[in-house]
Write a protein that holds these residues in place. Structure first.
Motif, PDB file in Angstrom:
ATOM      1  N   MET A 122       0.849  -1.170   0.000  1.00 37.34           N
ATOM      2  CA  MET A 122       0.000   0.000   0.000  1.00 37.34           C
ATOM      3  C   MET A 122       0.897   1.235   0.000  1.00 37.34           C
ATOM      4  O   MET A 122       1.750   1.374   0.865  1.00 37.34           O
ATOM      5  CB  MET A 122      -0.900  -0.010   1.244  1.00 37.34           C
TER       6      MET A 122
ATOM      7  N   LEU B 142     -10.398  -3.514   6.030  1.00 37.95           N
ATOM      8  CA  LEU B 142      -9.142  -4.266   5.955  1.00 37.95           C
ATOM      9  C   LEU B 142      -9.347  -5.746   6.237  1.00 37.95           C
ATOM     10  O   LEU B 142      -8.653  -6.595   5.669  1.00 37.95           O
ATOM     11  CB  LEU B 142      -8.118  -3.673   6.923  1.00 37.95           C
TER      12      LEU B 142
ATOM     13  N   THR C  40      -2.722  -6.146   2.457  1.00 30.60           N
ATOM     14  CA  THR C  40      -3.315  -4.822   2.593  1.00 30.60           C
ATOM     15  C   THR C  40      -3.272  -4.372   4.056  1.00 30.60           C
ATOM     16  O   THR C  40      -3.002  -3.210   4.345  1.00 30.60           O
ATOM     17  CB  THR C  40      -4.756  -4.807   2.057  1.00 30.60           C
TER      18      THR C  40
ATOM     19  N   GLY D 165       0.301  -3.429   4.697  1.00 32.02           N
ATOM     20  CA  GLY D 165       0.587  -2.141   4.075  1.00 32.02           C
ATOM     21  C   GLY D 165      -0.011  -0.982   4.845  1.00 32.02           C
ATOM     22  O   GLY D 165       0.619   0.080   4.997  1.00 32.02           O
ATOM     23  N   PHE D 166      -1.224  -1.166   5.342  1.00 31.85           N
ATOM     24  CA  PHE D 166      -1.858  -0.133   6.155  1.00 31.85           C
ATOM     25  C   PHE D 166      -1.037   0.117   7.417  1.00 31.85           C
ATOM     26  O   PHE D 166      -0.790   1.264   7.796  1.00 31.85           O
ATOM     27  CB  PHE D 166      -3.292  -0.518   6.518  1.00 31.85           C
TER      28      PHE D 166
END
Length: 143
Positions: A1, A33, A40, A43-44
């Motif tokens: 991300m 999420l 993801t 990445g967050f």
């Protein structure tokens, strides 16, 4: 991300009522999420820690307790990209978040909660940057 996707997700999940504590934002982010994939969530977590780390500077946190400083930085992130970038440009804007009335501690737990919902396992992973208060040595170095 990447950073743009992070801020787009924050904006997409932001409640229309302007929840200052971030409870509704955190719930929406967690739900989004938790629908996957795991990368993801990771990445967050990385982007969140980077955003918090960038605010970990003496001009923002001098005189604040570690917890107060961390939760206040989370409130700045929860306010969205435009406000976050304004605070980075003008440190005096941080003061309105540091009054103790607007903290967004719950935002810190979004990656953990989303990961647990998605995998059924506890989050056991660090991020490249620590978001703990005073961990950005360069931000606290005397100029």
């Amino acid at each position: 991300m990447n950073e743009d996707v992070f801020w787009e997700l924050m904006e997409t999940c932001r409640p229309s009522n302007g929840d200052p504590e971030g409870d509704e934002l955190a719930a929406a982010l967690t739900a989004r999420l938790a629908s996957g994939p795991v990368f993801t969530v990771i990445g967050f977590a990385e982007q969140l820690s980077w955003a918090l780390y960038r605010l970990d500077r003496k001009e923002y946190g001098d005189g604040l307790s570690g917890d107060q400083f961390l939760y206040t930085r989370a409130a700045v992130v929860a306010a969205g990209r435009e406000e976050y970038e304004s605070v980075l440009r003008e440190p005096r804007r941080f003061a309105k978040y540091a009054d103790g009335l607007v903290w967004a501690e719950v935002l810190l737990y979004v990656p953990d909660n989303a990961y647990a919902r998605l995998t059924g396992e506890e989050w056991d992973r660090g991020t490249r940057y620590s978001y703990e208060s005073y961990s950005n040595a360069a931000g606290w170095a005397d100029a």
